[in-house]
Design a protein around this motif. Structure first.
Motif, mmCIF file in Angstrom:
data_model
loop_
_atom_site.group_PDB
_atom_site.id
_atom_site.type_symbol
_atom_site.label_atom_id
_atom_site.label_comp_id
_atom_site.label_asym_id
_atom_site.label_seq_id
_atom_site.Cartn_x
_atom_site.Cartn_y
_atom_site.Cartn_z
ATOM 1 N N GLN A 187 4.262 6.338 7.128
ATOM 2 C CA GLN A 187 5.475 5.795 6.511
ATOM 3 C C GLN A 187 6.711 6.506 7.051
ATOM 4 O O GLN A 187 6.822 7.725 7.013
ATOM 5 C CB GLN A 187 5.416 5.981 5.000
ATOM 6 C CG GLN A 187 6.585 5.381 4.245
ATOM 7 C CD GLN A 187 6.537 3.865 4.219
ATOM 8 O OE1 GLN A 187 5.482 3.268 4.052
ATOM 9 N NE2 GLN A 187 7.685 3.235 4.381
ATOM 10 N N LYS A 205 6.831 8.203 -3.049
ATOM 11 C CA LYS A 205 6.347 7.826 -1.721
ATOM 12 C C LYS A 205 6.896 8.812 -0.685
ATOM 13 O O LYS A 205 8.075 9.186 -0.725
ATOM 14 C CB LYS A 205 6.802 6.405 -1.369
ATOM 15 C CG LYS A 205 6.300 5.906 -0.011
ATOM 16 C CD LYS A 205 6.784 4.501 0.290
ATOM 17 C CE LYS A 205 6.094 3.479 -0.580
ATOM 18 N NZ LYS A 205 6.424 2.090 -0.167
ATOM 19 N N TYR A 246 7.946 9.964 3.134
ATOM 20 C CA TYR A 246 8.471 9.422 4.385
ATOM 21 C C TYR A 246 8.559 10.529 5.428
ATOM 22 O O TYR A 246 9.068 11.617 5.153
ATOM 23 C CB TYR A 246 9.872 8.841 4.179
ATOM 24 C CG TYR A 246 9.922 7.541 3.423
ATOM 25 C CD1 TYR A 246 10.066 6.330 4.096
ATOM 26 C CD2 TYR A 246 9.823 7.517 2.036
ATOM 27 C CE1 TYR A 246 10.123 5.130 3.398
ATOM 28 C CE2 TYR A 246 9.874 6.319 1.336
ATOM 29 C CZ TYR A 246 10.021 5.127 2.021
ATOM 30 O OH TYR A 246 10.064 3.946 1.342
#
Length: 325
Positions: A116, A261, A263
């Motif tokens: 990601q 999430k 990154y």
């Protein structure tokens, strides 16, 4: 006596020089500054700019070292990998050193390996960005480090000035625009030997309020829960394998958004600045010794001997200096 090349003689390299001497390695130091601080601690000093790969290679062929390395300099790392690969020393490949310096290569490797990362666009030769819709955004040179040429923008009208600024710091005439991911920023400090990777520490990074994006403090260990730590470490191991890291220290920067999430921001296949000092103070782990062990064929097993906290604070203003005093 076994010989080792160290590229760069600044203050940041001193821990590495001292550790090499402790295990009875003969230190051959290279730097373009004839008065660098590391000169007085090395066994041999060569006034050669660490950008000059071919000149250092010729000298290395005479010296016949068992390893070549550096701590926190991109140029030193690429030169070291170039030399080490030709001399068949334990090293990351020269291509890996280039991939972990150029942000375009980093993005491409992330896309290929399903890591990601924020949406991005590469801009070449000062052309205008077209159809960019992700705001806020960051614009930066593909090949710079330490925040040089980085701009934060919130409106399309700010793009061109930011690109012009980024190009002024770029050697490749390419810059990148990417969506800015809001959230906490961490770096993961790792050590690798023969493709075996170990997490040494997670660093919590403090950033100035927007629109400036400058690191102000670094804290080890980061304040993360156990499940969060496992998630970050798992992410880091995937990055190391995807970038084909084989030996030495790596420094991986990530962001965690408000939904948890992760990154990818960037990776350097060398140690991050001040990490050896912070890790020693907080955890009692000798990071420079691990770096040396990884490239001379010794085990990189380690156990923290301390459970403490260490922080480095940058002096960026008069107020910072007054607080320091």
């Amino acid at each position: 006596m076994n010989k080792i090349l160290i590229l760069g003689g600044s203050q940041l390299q001193l821990d590495l020089i001292f550790e090499a001497k402790k295990i009875y390695l003969e230190v051959h130091l290279f730097d373009g500054n004839p008065n660098c601080i590391g000169k007085k601690y090395a066994d041999y000093f060569y006034h050669i700019d660490i950008k000059d790969k071919e000149a250092i290679l010729e000298k290395a062929k005479e010296i016949k070292p068992i390893a070549s390395l550096t701590i926190a300099t991109e140029v030193g790392n690429t030169t070291s990998c170039y030399i080490s690969e030709i001399l068949n020393l334990k090293t990351n490949s020269y291509q890996v050193s280039l991939n972990t310096t150029n942000k375009k290569s980093m993005k491409q490797i992330c896309t290929k390996n399903d890591i990601q990362t924020a949406p991005y666009q590469i801009v070449s030769n000062n052309f205008e960005v077209k159809n960019w819709k992700y705001f806020p955004a960051i614009i930066k040179p593909l090949d710079s480090s330490a925040g040089r040429g980085v701009s934060f923008i919130e409106n399309p009208s700010d793009i061109q000035d930011a690109i012009t600024n980024a190009f002024s710091f770029s050697n490749t005439n390419e810059v990148i625009i990417e969506q800015y991911v809001k959230g906490k920023q961490y770096s993961i400090e790792t050590i690798s030997a023969n493709k075996i990777h170990k997490i040494v520490a997670i660093t919590e990074e403090y950033i100035t309020p927007l629109p400036n994006i400058i690191e102000t403090q670094q804290l080890i260990p980061a304040r993360v829960a156990t499940n969060e730590k496992v998630k970050i470490e798992t992410f880091a191991l995937k990055v190391l394998n995807s970038f084909e890291i084989t030996y030495g220290a790596s420094h991986i920067e990530i962001r965690e958004d408000e939904n948890g999430k992760l990154y990818f921001i960037e990776i350097a296949s060398r140690m991050g600045g001040w990490r050896s000092e912070l890790i020693t103070l907080a955890l009692g782990i000798n990071y420079c010794q691990l770096l040396l062990f990884s490239v001379i064929g010794k085990q990189i097993d380690f156990t923290p001997s301390k459970d403490d906290i260490a922080i480095v604070k940058m002096v960026l203003s008069t107020n910072d200096f007054e607080q320091y005093k």
